[in-house]
Design an enzyme around this catalytic site. Structure first.
Site, mmCIF file in Angstrom:
data_model
loop_
_atom_site.group_PDB
_atom_site.id
_atom_site.type_symbol
_atom_site.label_atom_id
_atom_site.label_comp_id
_atom_site.label_asym_id
_atom_site.label_seq_id
_atom_site.Cartn_x
_atom_site.Cartn_y
_atom_site.Cartn_z
ATOM 1 N N CYS A 78 -6.508 35.251 -57.559
ATOM 2 C CA CYS A 78 -5.069 35.366 -57.321
ATOM 3 C C CYS A 78 -4.390 34.005 -57.497
ATOM 4 O O CYS A 78 -4.413 33.448 -58.592
ATOM 5 C CB CYS A 78 -4.793 35.996 -55.958
ATOM 6 N N HIS A 185 -7.299 40.934 -56.799
ATOM 7 C CA HIS A 185 -8.188 40.590 -55.690
ATOM 8 C C HIS A 185 -9.446 41.446 -55.758
ATOM 9 O O HIS A 185 -9.401 42.629 -55.397
ATOM 10 C CB HIS A 185 -7.494 40.849 -54.346
ATOM 11 N N GLU A 187 -11.932 41.396 -53.784
ATOM 12 C CA GLU A 187 -12.334 41.765 -52.420
ATOM 13 C C GLU A 187 -11.475 42.896 -51.864
ATOM 14 O O GLU A 187 -11.808 43.463 -50.810
ATOM 15 C CB GLU A 187 -12.272 40.539 -51.495
#
Length: 203
Positions: A78, A185, A187
């Protein structure tokens, strides 16, 4: 060991949890010696470009990141990806790390539909432009999770994958040498994101 750079910005808990779920060994650190000892480095980031760059400079880790990126895989996520570029234009002009040629500018002027919301937030499909070990477990068109108002431009030579948002070709993943970046992202991107982190752990 995968060192996650701690400079006061970034979703460190979720990222660490995702890596541990894959059987990898993350360590959140702002220590130069731990970055040097790591097999891989992740530079996370949320917020504004200039503020994040100032915080990163305050750690004294920028020279270490530049040196270590010549020796081992480094992944920016990001805002961490945006910092890899030459400069960013969020609330002024700010120098980046210069590890990948290109600039980071506002998404809004490049949208064909002015009614679309900025930030670009939520799930979007990723179109793979070239094969890369980071994307070895990805299939073209898989969905990933974005949250951003600025994006990387003038970086076609380094772009691995893009997502369309309102007619703008959003740079989704990049690579130059040992340096990779994802605007989305991993995650927060479910199984697809975990597979990308798994691939990074195997680089």
């Amino acid at each position: 060991m995968i060192a996650i750079v701690d400079y006061g910005v970034g979703n460190l808990f979720s990222l660490s949890s995702s890596l541990r779920a894959l059987g990898l060994s993350p360590e959140v650190t702002a220590d130069a010696d731990r970055l040097r000892a790591a097999e891989r480095i992740i530079l996370p980031g949320v917020g504004a470009f200039g503020d994040a760059k100032a915080k990163l400079e305050a750690t004294g880790l920028i020279p270490v990141l530049r040196e270590e990126s010549e020796k081992k895989p480094l992944l920016g996520i990001c805002l961490g990806m945006q910092l890899l570029f030459d400069k960013g234009f969020e609330y002024g002009e700010h120098a980046g790390l210069g590890l990948i040629p290109g600039v980071v500018d506002s998404l809004r002027p490049d949208l064909k539909d002015p009614a679309l919301k900025v930030p670009h937030m939520g799930w979007n499909s990723l179109r793979i432009l070239r094969d890369d070990p980071l994307l070895r477990y990805f299939q073209d068109g898989e969905y990933v999770y974005y949250v951003h108002s600025f994006y990387a431009k003038d970086c076609a030579a380094s772009t691995l994958a893009v997502s369309d948002y309102g007619g703008a070709s959003v740079t989704g993943a990049v690579r130059r040498g040992n340096v990779w970046g994802t605007q989305f992202h991993p995650e927060k991107s479910g199984d697809a994101g975990l597979r990308l982190l798994k691939a990074f752990g195997e680089l």
